[in-house]
Design an enzyme around this catalytic site. Structure first.
Site, PDB file in Angstrom:
ATOM      1  N   CYS A 202       0.853  -1.190   0.000  1.00 32.13           N
ATOM      2  CA  CYS A 202       0.000   0.000   0.000  1.00 32.13           C
ATOM      3  C   CYS A 202       0.885   1.235   0.000  1.00 32.13           C
ATOM      4  O   CYS A 202       1.613   1.477   0.953  1.00 32.13           O
ATOM      5  CB  CYS A 202      -0.890   0.000   1.240  1.00 32.13           C
ATOM      6  SG  CYS A 202      -1.839   1.524   1.382  1.00 32.13           S
TER       7      CYS A 202
ATOM      8  N   ASN B 295      -3.687  -4.739  -2.326  1.00 31.52           N
ATOM      9  CA  ASN B 295      -4.681  -5.610  -2.965  1.00 31.52           C
ATOM     10  C   ASN B 295      -5.021  -6.829  -2.115  1.00 31.52           C
ATOM     11  O   ASN B 295      -4.142  -7.486  -1.572  1.00 31.52           O
ATOM     12  CB  ASN B 295      -4.133  -6.120  -4.304  1.00 31.52           C
ATOM     13  CG  ASN B 295      -3.903  -5.008  -5.293  1.00 31.52           C
ATOM     14  OD1 ASN B 295      -4.811  -4.227  -5.572  1.00 31.52           O
ATOM     15  ND2 ASN B 295      -2.688  -4.913  -5.813  1.00 31.52           N
TER      16      ASN B 295
HETATM   17 MG    MG Z   1      -5.127  -2.243  -6.340  1.00 28.53          MG
END
Ligand code: MG
Length: 310
Positions: free
Chosen positions: A249, A258
């Site tokens: 992230c 994700n």
């Molecule tokens: Mg993503």
């Protein structure tokens, strides 16, 4: 009073694998072309039929994706991939022309419901980004290229906090009018909760069919699977995820990005919903790529599967 959820679950769902692009683009280590090709082929072997493979962005800005032309040249006629769509992210008409030269058949374009996010991410306001997208989609239509739209920050923005549902509706309508085949709704900072998800889906369903949407959740706060379940209960059957949760992230160092494809696999299959995924083969693909970037997967299911085999 007893309420009865999960009575109308679908028999199967669609999973769009975004690891090779959304995942690897956000990893620090640059993966060699050979390793990317092997990763994509292993994902296809594991049953993933739609794979976001690369992006046609400027190599000086995103060196992880500098080999997109070579990647397509090597993969487009590969017999192992004849039933697999390889999507490429395209930021503007320049990228679209390069994608065409490479033989791309499926593209993805992207914008956000936040002006601040768009400014920082792609140096454009929302309206300016839609103008760029319009140019890309004209070329796509003229060449029979299928296009999916990504909308980021749907559930919250790192700079603006809550974002506007009216803006979301306006952008979705614009993308639909310009011919995108679907819109993927991104929880970019992993801030959504199941109630919010149900409210956003209900809001959009006043004007758009549910099958026009795919959900793209990030697991930054551990809520991705809960949000997928809320979407499923609302009637959504298409989800984006990344093998092993690749990607991290960018807004929270060391945190998850994700949602892992393996976690979605277990959520769905344990409830009798087909994903088309061979989990042993997927775990192999994930382990292989993780060994190249030297970090562990945040997927709890993958950890359990590795030690217990289920
Ligand atoms: Mg993503």
């Amino acid at each position: 009073m007893l309420s009865k959820p999960f009575r109308n679950l679908p028999k199967k769902v669609r999973i769009v694998e975004v690891g090779p692009r959304d995942g690897l683009q956000n990893e620090k280590t640059i993966i060699s072309l050979e390793d990317k090709i092997q990763f994509i082929k292993l994902l296809a072997k594991a049953g993933l039929r739609e794979i976001e493979a690369t992006s046609f962005v400027r190599a000086d800005k995103i060196p992880q994706m500098a080999d997109s032309l070579l990647l397509y040249q090597q993969l487009k006629n590969d017999p192992d991939l004849k039933n697999t769509s390889l999507l490429a992210l395209v930021p503007n008409s320049e990228g679209m022309k390069r994608a065409l030269d490479a033989g791309v058949k499926d593209i993805a374009i992207f914008t956000s419901t936040s002006n601040s996010f768009n400014q920082k991410n792609i140096n454009a306001t929302i309206d300016e980004s839609l103008e760029r997208i319009k140019e890309v989609l004209v070329i796509a239509r003229n060449n029979n290229i299928r296009a999916r739209g990504y909308i980021s920050t749907v559930f919250g923005c790192p700079y603006e906090g809550k974002t506007s549902l009216d803006e979301l509706k306006k952008i979705t309508q614009f993308l639909k009018d310009q011919g995108v085949s679907e819109v993927s709704l991104g929880d970019t900072i992993g801030i959504a909760n199941p109630l919010q998800v149900s409210e956003v889906v209900e809001f959009l369903n006043r004007d758009f069919a549910l099958d026009f949407f795919s959900m793209h959740f990030h697991d930054t706060r551990g809520m991705a699977v809960a949000n997928v379940l809320a979407s499923l209960e609302m009637g959504i059957t298409s989800f984006d995820s990344s093998a092993g949760g690749l990607g991290g992230c960018p807004y929270a160092v060391g945190a998850s990005g994700n949602v892992a494809t393996e976690d979605l696999y277990f959520l769905f299959e344990s409830m009798g919903i087909q994903t088309g995924i061979d989990i042993g083969k997927l775990a192999l693909a994930t382990e292989n790529i993780l060994s190249k970037i030297n970090h562990e997967s945040p997927s709890k299911f993958l950890k359990a599967f590795k030690s217990q085999g289920f």
